[in-house]
Scaffold this motif. Structure first.
Motif, mmCIF file in Angstrom:
data_model
loop_
_atom_site.group_PDB
_atom_site.id
_atom_site.type_symbol
_atom_site.label_atom_id
_atom_site.label_comp_id
_atom_site.label_asym_id
_atom_site.label_seq_id
_atom_site.Cartn_x
_atom_site.Cartn_y
_atom_site.Cartn_z
ATOM 1 N N PRO A 165 9.861 0.680 7.117
ATOM 2 C CA PRO A 165 8.905 -0.429 7.234
ATOM 3 C C PRO A 165 7.552 -0.028 7.827
ATOM 4 C CG PRO A 165 11.074 -1.174 7.876
ATOM 5 C CD PRO A 165 11.165 0.320 7.691
ATOM 6 N N VAL A 166 7.545 0.866 8.791
ATOM 7 C CA VAL A 166 6.273 1.295 9.392
ATOM 8 C C VAL A 166 5.443 2.046 8.368
ATOM 9 C CG1 VAL A 166 5.236 2.730 11.190
ATOM 10 C CG2 VAL A 166 7.271 1.370 11.698
ATOM 11 N N GLU A 167 6.096 2.953 7.640
ATOM 12 C CA GLU A 167 5.401 3.713 6.594
ATOM 13 C C GLU A 167 4.894 2.782 5.494
ATOM 14 O OE1 GLU A 167 6.799 6.326 2.807
ATOM 15 O OE2 GLU A 167 7.820 6.755 4.698
ATOM 16 N N ALA A 168 5.735 1.857 5.074
ATOM 17 C CA ALA A 168 5.362 0.933 3.995
ATOM 18 C C ALA A 168 4.213 0.024 4.421
ATOM 19 C CB ALA A 168 6.568 0.106 3.575
ATOM 20 N N LYS A 169 4.271 -0.472 5.647
ATOM 21 C CA LYS A 169 3.203 -1.351 6.137
ATOM 22 C C LYS A 169 1.863 -0.623 6.133
ATOM 23 C CE LYS A 169 2.091 -4.482 9.901
ATOM 24 N NZ LYS A 169 2.519 -5.037 11.196
ATOM 25 N N SER A 170 1.869 0.617 6.560
ATOM 26 C CA SER A 170 0.650 1.425 6.571
ATOM 27 C C SER A 170 0.129 1.647 5.147
ATOM 28 C CB SER A 170 0.938 2.763 7.245
ATOM 29 O OG SER A 170 -0.153 3.619 7.139
ATOM 30 N N HIS A 171 1.021 1.960 4.230
ATOM 31 C CA HIS A 171 0.606 2.191 2.841
ATOM 32 C C HIS A 171 0.087 0.898 2.206
ATOM 33 C CE1 HIS A 171 0.573 4.459 -0.919
ATOM 34 N NE2 HIS A 171 0.911 3.311 -1.486
ATOM 35 N N LEU A 172 0.774 -0.211 2.446
ATOM 36 C CA LEU A 172 0.345 -1.491 1.873
ATOM 37 C C LEU A 172 -1.020 -1.917 2.402
ATOM 38 C CD1 LEU A 172 3.721 -3.449 1.956
ATOM 39 C CD2 LEU A 172 2.470 -2.722 -0.088
ATOM 40 N N ALA A 173 -1.320 -1.581 3.640
ATOM 41 C CA ALA A 173 -2.618 -1.946 4.225
ATOM 42 C C ALA A 173 -3.777 -1.295 3.477
ATOM 43 C CB ALA A 173 -2.654 -1.567 5.700
ATOM 44 N N ALA A 174 -3.515 -0.161 2.852
ATOM 45 C CA ALA A 174 -4.562 0.550 2.123
ATOM 46 C C ALA A 174 -4.756 0.023 0.702
ATOM 47 C CB ALA A 174 -4.235 2.040 2.081
ATOM 48 N N LEU A 175 -3.845 -0.806 0.219
ATOM 49 C CA LEU A 175 -3.946 -1.332 -1.141
ATOM 50 C C LEU A 175 -4.747 -2.630 -1.148
ATOM 51 C CD1 LEU A 175 -0.267 -0.731 -2.299
ATOM 52 C CD2 LEU A 175 -2.262 0.729 -2.663
ATOM 53 N N ASN A 176 -5.649 -2.752 -2.111
ATOM 54 C CA ASN A 176 -6.545 -3.913 -2.160
ATOM 55 C C ASN A 176 -6.454 -4.687 -3.470
ATOM 56 O OD1 ASN A 176 -7.749 -3.613 0.439
ATOM 57 N ND2 ASN A 176 -8.801 -1.816 -0.371
ATOM 58 N N ASN A 177 -5.267 -4.691 -4.054
ATOM 59 C CA ASN A 177 -5.062 -5.389 -5.300
ATOM 60 C C ASN A 177 -3.597 -5.813 -5.350
ATOM 61 O OD1 ASN A 177 -4.223 -5.677 -8.133
ATOM 62 N ND2 ASN A 177 -6.308 -5.018 -8.608
ATOM 63 N N THR A 178 -3.350 -7.064 -5.680
ATOM 64 C CA THR A 178 -1.973 -7.559 -5.663
ATOM 65 C C THR A 178 -1.088 -6.867 -6.698
ATOM 66 O OG1 THR A 178 -2.575 -9.416 -7.099
ATOM 67 C CG2 THR A 178 -2.579 -9.816 -4.720
ATOM 68 N N ASP A 179 -1.664 -6.382 -7.796
ATOM 69 C CA ASP A 179 -0.870 -5.644 -8.777
ATOM 70 C C ASP A 179 -0.356 -4.336 -8.165
ATOM 71 O OD1 ASP A 179 -1.210 -7.570 -10.715
ATOM 72 O OD2 ASP A 179 -2.857 -6.523 -11.718
ATOM 73 N N GLU A 180 -1.238 -3.644 -7.433
ATOM 74 C CA GLU A 180 -0.843 -2.394 -6.780
ATOM 75 C C GLU A 180 0.186 -2.664 -5.684
ATOM 76 O OE1 GLU A 180 -4.529 -0.899 -5.317
ATOM 77 O OE2 GLU A 180 -5.216 -0.235 -7.282
ATOM 78 N N ILE A 181 0.001 -3.762 -4.956
ATOM 79 C CA ILE A 181 0.932 -4.127 -3.890
ATOM 80 C C ILE A 181 2.315 -4.391 -4.474
ATOM 81 C CG2 ILE A 181 1.474 -5.926 -2.198
ATOM 82 C CD1 ILE A 181 -1.598 -6.079 -1.666
ATOM 83 N N SER A 182 2.379 -5.151 -5.558
ATOM 84 C CA SER A 182 3.653 -5.476 -6.197
ATOM 85 C C SER A 182 4.342 -4.252 -6.777
ATOM 86 C CB SER A 182 3.447 -6.506 -7.309
ATOM 87 O OG SER A 182 2.976 -7.708 -6.776
ATOM 88 N N ALA A 183 3.551 -3.303 -7.268
ATOM 89 C CA ALA A 183 4.106 -2.121 -7.917
ATOM 90 C C ALA A 183 4.554 -1.051 -6.923
ATOM 91 C CB ALA A 183 3.084 -1.526 -8.880
#
Length: 115
Positions: free
Chosen positions: A90-108
């Protein structure tokens, strides 16, 4: 507002243009600043759910390794390492998700530990 005789009793209030709601297209919504935090939080919860399922599977594998009957010959230490990676996910994923700026990228996004 008008009274019963139709006389104006209170002038209309016209809101400032910058406070009016504007239509947002579905493409704009994918990158809209107020939508991204919710999309990230929802995806993180999905990742946690997937991780929890894998942890349950690894609990069984750990027991099998303890009994010396693991189907692929893993040891308890190897299974424990896999479980530790999932617990840190979860810590790694939260950090990676914070860098994504598009809901398509977040979902994928799927962390390597869940592939």
């Amino acid at each position: 507002e008008r009274d019963e005789n139709g006389v104006v009793t209170k002038e209309a209030v016209v809101p400032a243009a910058d406070t009016l709601a504007i239509e947002v297209t579905s493409e704009e919504l994918k990158t809209h600043a107020w939508h991204l935090p919710k999309a990230r939080a929802d995806r993180l919860e999905q990742i946690r759910g997937d991780r929890n399922s894998k942890l349950k599977e690894l609990d069984v594998e750990y027991q099998m390794a303890d009994e010396g009957v693991h189907p692929t010959g893993h040891t308890k230490a190897q299974v424990a390492t896999s479980k530790r990676v999932l617990r840190d996910l979860p810590v790694e994923a939260k950090s990676h998700l914070a860098a994504l700026n598009n809901t398509d990228e977040i979902s994928a996004y799927v962390p390597n530990a869940l592939k």
